[in-house]
Design a protein around this motif. Sequence first.
Motif, mmCIF file in Angstrom:
data_model
loop_
_atom_site.group_PDB
_atom_site.id
_atom_site.type_symbol
_atom_site.label_atom_id
_atom_site.label_comp_id
_atom_site.label_asym_id
_atom_site.label_seq_id
_atom_site.Cartn_x
_atom_site.Cartn_y
_atom_site.Cartn_z
ATOM 1 N N ALA A 1 -13.089 -12.654 3.483
ATOM 2 C CA ALA A 1 -12.260 -11.558 2.971
ATOM 3 C C ALA A 1 -12.986 -10.218 2.978
ATOM 4 O O ALA A 1 -12.373 -9.184 3.247
ATOM 5 N N ILE A 2 -14.282 -10.223 2.690
ATOM 6 C CA ILE A 2 -14.986 -8.948 2.590
ATOM 7 C C ILE A 2 -15.054 -8.240 3.939
ATOM 8 O O ILE A 2 -15.071 -7.001 4.007
ATOM 9 N N VAL A 3 -15.053 -8.994 5.028
ATOM 10 C CA VAL A 3 -15.103 -8.381 6.361
ATOM 11 C C VAL A 3 -13.788 -7.662 6.658
ATOM 12 O O VAL A 3 -13.768 -6.502 7.079
ATOM 13 N N GLY A 4 -12.677 -8.351 6.439
ATOM 14 C CA GLY A 4 -11.375 -7.728 6.678
ATOM 15 C C GLY A 4 -11.124 -6.552 5.754
ATOM 16 O O GLY A 4 -10.597 -5.516 6.179
ATOM 17 N N THR A 5 -11.498 -6.703 4.486
ATOM 18 C CA THR A 5 -11.319 -5.623 3.526
ATOM 19 C C THR A 5 -12.151 -4.405 3.906
ATOM 20 O O THR A 5 -11.686 -3.265 3.809
ATOM 21 N N SER A 6 -13.374 -4.636 4.354
ATOM 22 C CA SER A 6 -14.237 -3.529 4.762
ATOM 23 C C SER A 6 -13.667 -2.813 5.986
ATOM 24 O O SER A 6 -13.670 -1.578 6.051
ATOM 25 N N GLY A 7 -13.168 -3.586 6.957
ATOM 26 C CA GLY A 7 -12.568 -2.983 8.143
ATOM 27 C C GLY A 7 -11.350 -2.150 7.798
ATOM 28 O O GLY A 7 -11.167 -1.039 8.319
ATOM 29 N N ALA A 8 -10.503 -2.679 6.901
ATOM 30 C CA ALA A 8 -9.325 -1.931 6.470
ATOM 31 C C ALA A 8 -9.727 -0.668 5.718
ATOM 32 O O ALA A 8 -9.132 0.399 5.905
ATOM 33 N N ALA A 9 -10.750 -0.779 4.857
ATOM 34 C CA ALA A 9 -11.215 0.381 4.092
ATOM 35 C C ALA A 9 -11.712 1.481 5.020
ATOM 36 O O ALA A 9 -11.401 2.665 4.831
ATOM 37 N N ILE A 10 -12.487 1.102 6.030
ATOM 38 C CA ILE A 10 -13.007 2.088 6.982
ATOM 39 C C ILE A 10 -11.860 2.757 7.741
ATOM 40 O O ILE A 10 -11.845 3.982 7.942
ATOM 41 N N THR A 11 -10.873 1.970 8.160
ATOM 42 C CA THR A 11 -9.718 2.520 8.872
ATOM 43 C C THR A 11 -8.963 3.517 8.005
ATOM 44 O O THR A 11 -8.577 4.604 8.453
ATOM 45 N N TYR A 12 -8.755 3.163 6.733
ATOM 46 C CA TYR A 12 -8.064 4.059 5.811
ATOM 47 C C TYR A 12 -8.861 5.340 5.586
ATOM 48 O O TYR A 12 -8.309 6.446 5.597
ATOM 49 N N VAL A 13 -10.157 5.211 5.341
ATOM 50 C CA VAL A 13 -10.984 6.384 5.034
ATOM 51 C C VAL A 13 -10.973 7.377 6.188
ATOM 52 O O VAL A 13 -10.980 8.596 5.985
ATOM 53 N N ARG A 14 -10.934 6.878 7.402
ATOM 54 C CA ARG A 14 -10.937 7.749 8.571
ATOM 55 C C ARG A 14 -9.617 8.486 8.768
ATOM 56 O O ARG A 14 -9.576 9.572 9.342
ATOM 57 N N ARG A 15 -8.521 7.912 8.262
ATOM 58 C CA ARG A 15 -7.203 8.458 8.594
ATOM 59 C C ARG A 15 -6.357 8.840 7.393
ATOM 60 O O ARG A 15 -5.283 9.425 7.555
ATOM 61 N N ALA A 16 -6.804 8.514 6.177
ATOM 62 C CA ALA A 16 -6.022 8.841 4.984
ATOM 63 C C ALA A 16 -6.860 9.696 4.035
ATOM 64 O O ALA A 16 -8.086 9.588 4.011
ATOM 65 N N PRO A 17 -6.205 10.535 3.227
ATOM 66 C CA PRO A 17 -6.931 11.394 2.282
ATOM 67 C C PRO A 17 -7.401 10.625 1.055
ATOM 68 O O PRO A 17 -6.786 10.671 -0.003
ATOM 69 N N VAL A 18 -8.504 9.910 1.207
ATOM 70 C CA VAL A 18 -9.022 9.073 0.123
ATOM 71 C C VAL A 18 -10.232 9.742 -0.528
ATOM 72 O O VAL A 18 -11.122 10.233 0.170
#
Length: 262
Positions: free
Chosen positions: A57-74
Motif C-alpha cells: 500500500a505504501i508504494v501506491g500511496t506514495s505514487g499517488a501522492a507524488i502525482t497529486y503534488v505535481r498537479r494539484a495545489p497541495v
Amino acid sequence: MPDITLTTLILLCLAAAAAGWIDAVVGGGGLLLLPALLLGLPNVPAAHVLGTNKAVAIVGTSGAAITYVRRAPVKVGLAVRVGLMALAGSMGGAFFAAGISSEVLRPVIMVALLGVAAFVLLRPSFGTAAGDTDARPVTRARIVTAVVLVGGGIGFYDGLFGPGTGTFLVLALTAVLHLDLVTASATAKIVNVCTNAGALAMFAYQGTVLWQLAAVMALFNLAGGMAGARMALSRGSGFVRAVLLTVVFSLVAKLGYDQWTA
C-alpha cells in the motif's frame, strides 16, 4: 515468496492495482487489498499478511501522492504536520487495540458512515469548487483542529480499527479545511504515506513482511494509484464524490456483513 499458484499471484496483482486506484481517488483501497491477501494466503500468519499489505500500500500511496503534488495545489507542509500527528495517533490506537472488541466498534462506524453518506447526498455542493465551504477563510484554529483532531483522531482510529481511514480523512479534511474533494484526496495521500511508513517500519522490525510478494504486487498498486490520481485530477470533484459514495456504501455493507457473521 510463499508457495502460491500463478493464478493466485495474478489475482493478487489485479487486486493490488484496483486497490491502488480506489485509494488514490478517495481512500479505502485496503478494503479490497487486505481481504484479497487473506483469501490468497490462507496459510500465512495474519501478522505477515498485515505487514505485506502495508508494504504494498505504501508504494501506491506514495505514487499517488507524488502525482497529486505535481498537479494539484497541495500545501505539503500542512499535510506533513497532519501526517506526523496521525502517525502518533495510530501508534496510540494500536496500543489500545488489544483491549477493545471490534464487534463493539463496527455498529458505531456503520452509523457514522451512513451519516456521512446522507450528508454528502443532501449537500451536492460539498467538496466542489463552487461549494459554500470554499468561500470561508481557513483560520489558524481550523489548521490546529486539522492537525490535532483529523491527524490525531483519525490516526488513532486507524491504529485501533482501520477500515475506511482514507475515506474519513478525505471527508474530515474537506469539512475542516474547506478543501475541494480533489485537494482533500491529495492531502489525504500524504497523510497516509506517513501512517503507512510508521506501520511498515514496525512490521519490518518484527520480520513480518513477505518482501518478494510485496515487491511484485507493489508495482501493480503503484500503477493503479497513479492512474487513479490522474483520473481524479482530470475529472474533478464530481467524479470523486461519486466514487466516495460508492466506497462509503461498500464499507457499510462489508462492516454489516462482518457484524452479521461475527
